[in-house]
Write an enzyme that holds these catalytic residues in place. Sequence first.
Site, PDB file in Angstrom:
ATOM      1  CG  ASP A 108      32.826  59.173  30.681  1.00  0.00           C
ATOM      2  OD1 ASP A 108      32.775  57.930  30.755  1.00  0.00           O
ATOM      3  OD2 ASP A 108      31.815  59.890  30.480  1.00  0.00           O
ATOM      4  CG  HIS A 123      29.857  59.777  41.348  1.00  0.00           C
ATOM      5  ND1 HIS A 123      29.901  58.429  41.089  1.00  0.00           N
ATOM      6  CD2 HIS A 123      29.053  59.909  42.434  1.00  0.00           C
ATOM      7  CE1 HIS A 123      29.182  57.778  41.999  1.00  0.00           C
ATOM      8  NE2 HIS A 123      28.650  58.649  42.817  1.00  0.00           N
ATOM      9  CB  CYS A 134      38.441  81.558  44.705  1.00  0.00           C
ATOM     10  SG  CYS A 134      39.165  80.967  43.156  1.00  0.00           S
ATOM     11  CB  CYS A 157      42.826  82.967  44.321  1.00  0.00           C
ATOM     12  SG  CYS A 157      42.474  81.306  44.969  1.00  0.00           S
TER      13      CYS A 157
HETATM   14  N1  APR Z   1      28.126  46.419  28.405  1.00  0.00           N
HETATM   15  C1  APR Z   1      27.290  46.157  29.461  1.00  0.00           C
HETATM   16  N2  APR Z   1      27.677  46.189  30.745  1.00  0.00           N
HETATM   17  C2  APR Z   1      28.980  46.487  30.982  1.00  0.00           C
HETATM   18  C3  APR Z   1      29.908  46.751  29.945  1.00  0.00           C
HETATM   19  C4  APR Z   1      29.433  46.714  28.614  1.00  0.00           C
HETATM   20  N3  APR Z   1      30.223  46.971  27.562  1.00  0.00           N
HETATM   21  N4  APR Z   1      31.126  47.000  30.512  1.00  0.00           N
HETATM   22  C5  APR Z   1      30.953  46.887  31.850  1.00  0.00           C
HETATM   23  N5  APR Z   1      29.669  46.597  32.129  1.00  0.00           N
HETATM   24  C6  APR Z   1      29.025  46.472  33.447  1.00  0.00           C
HETATM   25  C7  APR Z   1      29.721  45.582  34.440  1.00  0.00           C
HETATM   26  O1  APR Z   1      29.189  44.255  34.376  1.00  0.00           O
HETATM   27  C8  APR Z   1      29.342  46.253  35.772  1.00  0.00           C
HETATM   28  O2  APR Z   1      28.105  45.742  36.259  1.00  0.00           O
HETATM   29  O3  APR Z   1      29.054  47.776  34.001  1.00  0.00           O
HETATM   30  C9  APR Z   1      29.169  47.720  35.418  1.00  0.00           C
HETATM   31  C10 APR Z   1      30.327  48.601  35.852  1.00  0.00           C
HETATM   32  O4  APR Z   1      30.359  48.564  37.269  1.00  0.00           O
HETATM   33  P1  APR Z   1      31.480  49.378  38.045  1.00  0.00           P
HETATM   34  O5  APR Z   1      32.799  49.101  37.442  1.00  0.00           O
HETATM   35  O6  APR Z   1      31.259  49.111  39.502  1.00  0.00           O
HETATM   36  O7  APR Z   1      31.156  50.928  37.720  1.00  0.00           O
HETATM   37  P2  APR Z   1      30.010  51.812  38.349  1.00  0.00           P
HETATM   38  O8  APR Z   1      28.805  51.004  38.677  1.00  0.00           O
HETATM   39  O9  APR Z   1      29.830  52.956  37.445  1.00  0.00           O
HETATM   40  O10 APR Z   1      30.685  52.328  39.716  1.00  0.00           O
HETATM   41  C11 APR Z   1      29.964  53.287  40.467  1.00  0.00           C
HETATM   42  O11 APR Z   1      31.894  53.494  41.902  1.00  0.00           O
HETATM   43  O12 APR Z   1      34.175  53.581  42.088  1.00  0.00           O
HETATM   44  C12 APR Z   1      33.023  54.348  42.097  1.00  0.00           C
HETATM   45  O13 APR Z   1      32.834  56.635  41.574  1.00  0.00           O
HETATM   46  C13 APR Z   1      33.009  55.369  40.988  1.00  0.00           C
HETATM   47  O14 APR Z   1      31.110  56.174  39.721  1.00  0.00           O
HETATM   48  C14 APR Z   1      31.794  55.017  40.162  1.00  0.00           C
HETATM   49  C15 APR Z   1      30.949  54.210  41.133  1.00  0.00           C
END
Ligand code: APR
Length: 270
Positions: A108, A123, A134, A157
């Site tokens: 993001d 990622h 290209c 391209c």
């Molecule tokens: N404060 C603290 N923790 C939070 C908050 C918040 N405001 N919001 C969400 N979380 C925590 C959730 O409890 C969870 O453990 O963040 C984590 C988000 O986990 P995921 O949704 O699995 O995201 P992520 O770990 O980044 O996923 C990894 O998976 O789908 C693929 O490519 C995608 O980069 C991503 C990868």
Amino acid sequence: MESRLIDKTVELLLEAEHVIVLTGAGISTESGVPDFRSPGGIWERYDPTMFFIERFLINPGEVWRCMLDMHSSREFSLWDARPNVGHQALAYLEEVGIVRTVITQNIDNLHQKAGSRNVIEFHGNLLFARCMKCRRKYGYEQVLIDLQTRVPPRCRCGGILKPDAIFFGEAIPEEAMRRSFNEAEDCDLMLVIGTSAQVEPAASLPLIAKGMSSYFWGAGNIPLPKRRSHVVEINRMPTSLTGHVSDFLVQGTTGEALSLIEEKVRRRKG
Ligand code: APR
């Protein structure tokens, strides 16, 4: 939120010589960008197989139509999201020389928007697209214009454009992988912030930081030496790392925890 763990994290940050951070989608939810696996997360709204690289290669138009739907849906404001206090706190910790590198799984661009300069995008970045022929890179505004006349969008391209995020089954960019593993090996403190730590190879980075990964098991199964290091989690709930890899979990929102940490570091630095 346990203030003694906030204090302990601040002590570790001030003592450490090489601090890195691994972030996940949880640090961006307070900017209005849903995470993937929490209730109401992205994988409840969109089929994850849509982001398998095979599916894109077979039918890129279908994936781009899904991207257009994401872009137009208000709950998924990734493209115009603003950094929150958590991103800003990490940018401050880098500015004062405490955090050396942010490794983010997020696509993001919010760490960069907050001012963090040394960011490894593990990622990729959804705010860009790249030609599959290209490799030319385009900003998403240009791609949106092209998408008004043709799906999938194409490069000058003639090649098909692919979102510059890493799809499931796609290789992690070689430089991002190499730099991240080296940083994890060399650090003496890793903050693991807002990630469920479920997706490899990113999920191995905290183990490498802790010197626990088989990556360290040399010939004859003798663990290679790694200087003493700490792994601290900040998450609103425990993860698979909690109690096994991380020294402790600061349980709470990333925004509140990181704001408190920034405030205490500012006070200590005077
Ligand atoms: N404060 C603290 N923790 C939070 C908050 C918040 N405001 N919001 C969400 N979380 C925590 C959730 O409890 C969870 O453990 O963040 C984590 C988000 O986990 P995921 O949704 O699995 O995201 P992520 O770990 O980044 O996923 C990894 O998976 O789908 C693929 O490519 C995608 O980069 C991503 C990868």
